[in-house]
Design a protein around this motif. Structure first.
Motif, mmCIF file in Angstrom:
data_model
loop_
_atom_site.group_PDB
_atom_site.id
_atom_site.type_symbol
_atom_site.label_atom_id
_atom_site.label_comp_id
_atom_site.label_asym_id
_atom_site.label_seq_id
_atom_site.Cartn_x
_atom_site.Cartn_y
_atom_site.Cartn_z
ATOM 1 N N UNK A 95 0.835 -1.211 0.000
ATOM 2 C CA UNK A 95 0.000 0.000 0.000
ATOM 3 C C UNK A 95 0.870 1.261 0.000
ATOM 4 N N UNK A 96 1.895 1.271 0.849
ATOM 5 C CA UNK A 96 2.790 2.426 0.899
ATOM 6 C C UNK A 96 3.573 2.582 -0.411
ATOM 7 N N UNK A 97 3.974 1.479 -1.025
ATOM 8 C CA UNK A 97 4.699 1.554 -2.300
ATOM 9 C C UNK A 97 3.805 2.132 -3.396
ATOM 10 N N UNK A 98 2.509 1.776 -3.371
ATOM 11 C CA UNK A 98 1.579 2.359 -4.348
ATOM 12 C C UNK A 98 1.417 3.856 -4.109
ATOM 13 N N UNK A 99 1.404 4.267 -2.837
ATOM 14 C CA UNK A 99 1.324 5.693 -2.511
ATOM 15 C C UNK A 99 2.541 6.451 -3.003
ATOM 16 N N UNK A 100 3.723 5.840 -2.895
ATOM 17 C CA UNK A 100 4.953 6.467 -3.388
ATOM 18 C C UNK A 100 4.892 6.569 -4.905
ATOM 19 N N UNK A 101 4.394 5.512 -5.560
ATOM 20 C CA UNK A 101 4.305 5.518 -7.025
ATOM 21 C C UNK A 101 3.346 6.594 -7.516
ATOM 22 N N UNK A 102 2.299 6.867 -6.779
ATOM 23 C CA UNK A 102 1.318 7.889 -7.166
ATOM 24 C C UNK A 102 1.771 9.290 -6.768
ATOM 25 N N UNK A 103 2.806 9.377 -5.935
ATOM 26 C CA UNK A 103 3.312 10.677 -5.517
ATOM 27 C C UNK A 103 2.617 11.222 -4.279
ATOM 28 N N UNK A 104 1.847 10.412 -3.582
ATOM 29 C CA UNK A 104 1.146 10.870 -2.382
ATOM 30 C C UNK A 104 2.105 11.076 -1.213
ATOM 31 N N UNK A 105 3.200 10.307 -1.190
ATOM 32 C CA UNK A 105 4.208 10.476 -0.146
ATOM 33 C C UNK A 105 5.556 10.061 -0.697
ATOM 34 N N UNK A 106 6.591 10.405 0.047
ATOM 35 C CA UNK A 106 7.942 10.090 -0.401
ATOM 36 C C UNK A 106 8.366 8.731 0.152
ATOM 37 N N UNK A 107 9.463 8.232 -0.382
ATOM 38 C CA UNK A 107 9.992 6.938 0.075
ATOM 39 C C UNK A 107 10.367 7.008 1.556
ATOM 40 N N UNK A 108 10.941 8.119 1.988
ATOM 41 C CA UNK A 108 11.331 8.284 3.394
ATOM 42 C C UNK A 108 10.104 8.268 4.308
ATOM 43 N N UNK A 109 9.025 8.950 3.890
ATOM 44 C CA UNK A 109 7.802 8.951 4.693
ATOM 45 C C UNK A 109 7.212 7.541 4.776
ATOM 46 N N UNK A 110 7.231 6.833 3.655
ATOM 47 C CA UNK A 110 6.709 5.470 3.643
ATOM 48 C C UNK A 110 7.524 4.566 4.568
#
Length: 182
Positions: free
Chosen positions: A84-99
């Protein structure tokens, strides 16, 4: 080809453990599989789950569908959260560090919860052992009192029998002495 992440049963009757595998959905439950991701042992408390979460995440990303039980295990281990977090990073909703920070916080809370459960189980076992020891001590004390009471009763009975045996002997001795004195 439809690919599933599912459990493969092993172990003996009434004592099963499972391998978590990636398999073709048309393959038999305990038959041919593509890759083994880990194992699940529900016989321990708490249940033991050994899972290669990186492989599982890679299979989820390419479209493998977990069964209901496998989904619960993946969720318990945090694989679905990572997806779920990786999909959020891919969509630009959050950064890799935040995830990574969110996953680390979840993992820390999850590990604390598991440690608390293990400590609670251990404390329960200690409390049960103490209670069993106390109950055993009470039973032993009750037995010791009963044995002491029987022993005292037997000694009193023996003393009474000895006194009763001495009384007729004394009467017989007096009876034999009286005619001799005449």
């Amino acid at each position: 080809m439809a690919v599933k992440i599912r459990l493969q049963r092993h172990g003996k009757k009434n004592f099963a453990f499972f391998h978590i595998v990636v398999a073709d959905s048309r393959a038999p439950r305990d038959g041919k599989f593509i890759e083994q991701l880990g194992s699940y042992n529900p016989n321990t408390n708490p249940a033991t789950i050994v899972l290669d979460s990186d492989k599982a995440l890679a299979w989820l990303k390419v479209g493998a569908q977990p069964t209901l039980t496998a989904r619960r295990l993946l969720s318990y281990e945090g694989v679905l959260l990572r997806k779920h977090l990786a999909e959020g990073v891919a969509k630009g909703a959050l950064t890799e560090a935040q995830a990574d920070a969110k996953f680390a916080a979840w993992k820390e809370a999850h590990d604390a919860k598991i440690a608390a459960k293990k400590a609670g189980i251990k404390n329960d076992e200690i409390a049960k052992a103490k209670a069993a020891k106390a109950a055993e001590t009470e039973v032993n004390e009750a037995r010791a009192k009963a044995i002491a009471a029987k022993k005292a009763e037997a000694e009193a009975k023996a003393a009474a029998e000895a006194a009763a045996a001495e009384a007729p002997a004394e009467e017989a001795a007096e009876a034999t002495e009286a005619p001799a004195a005449e």
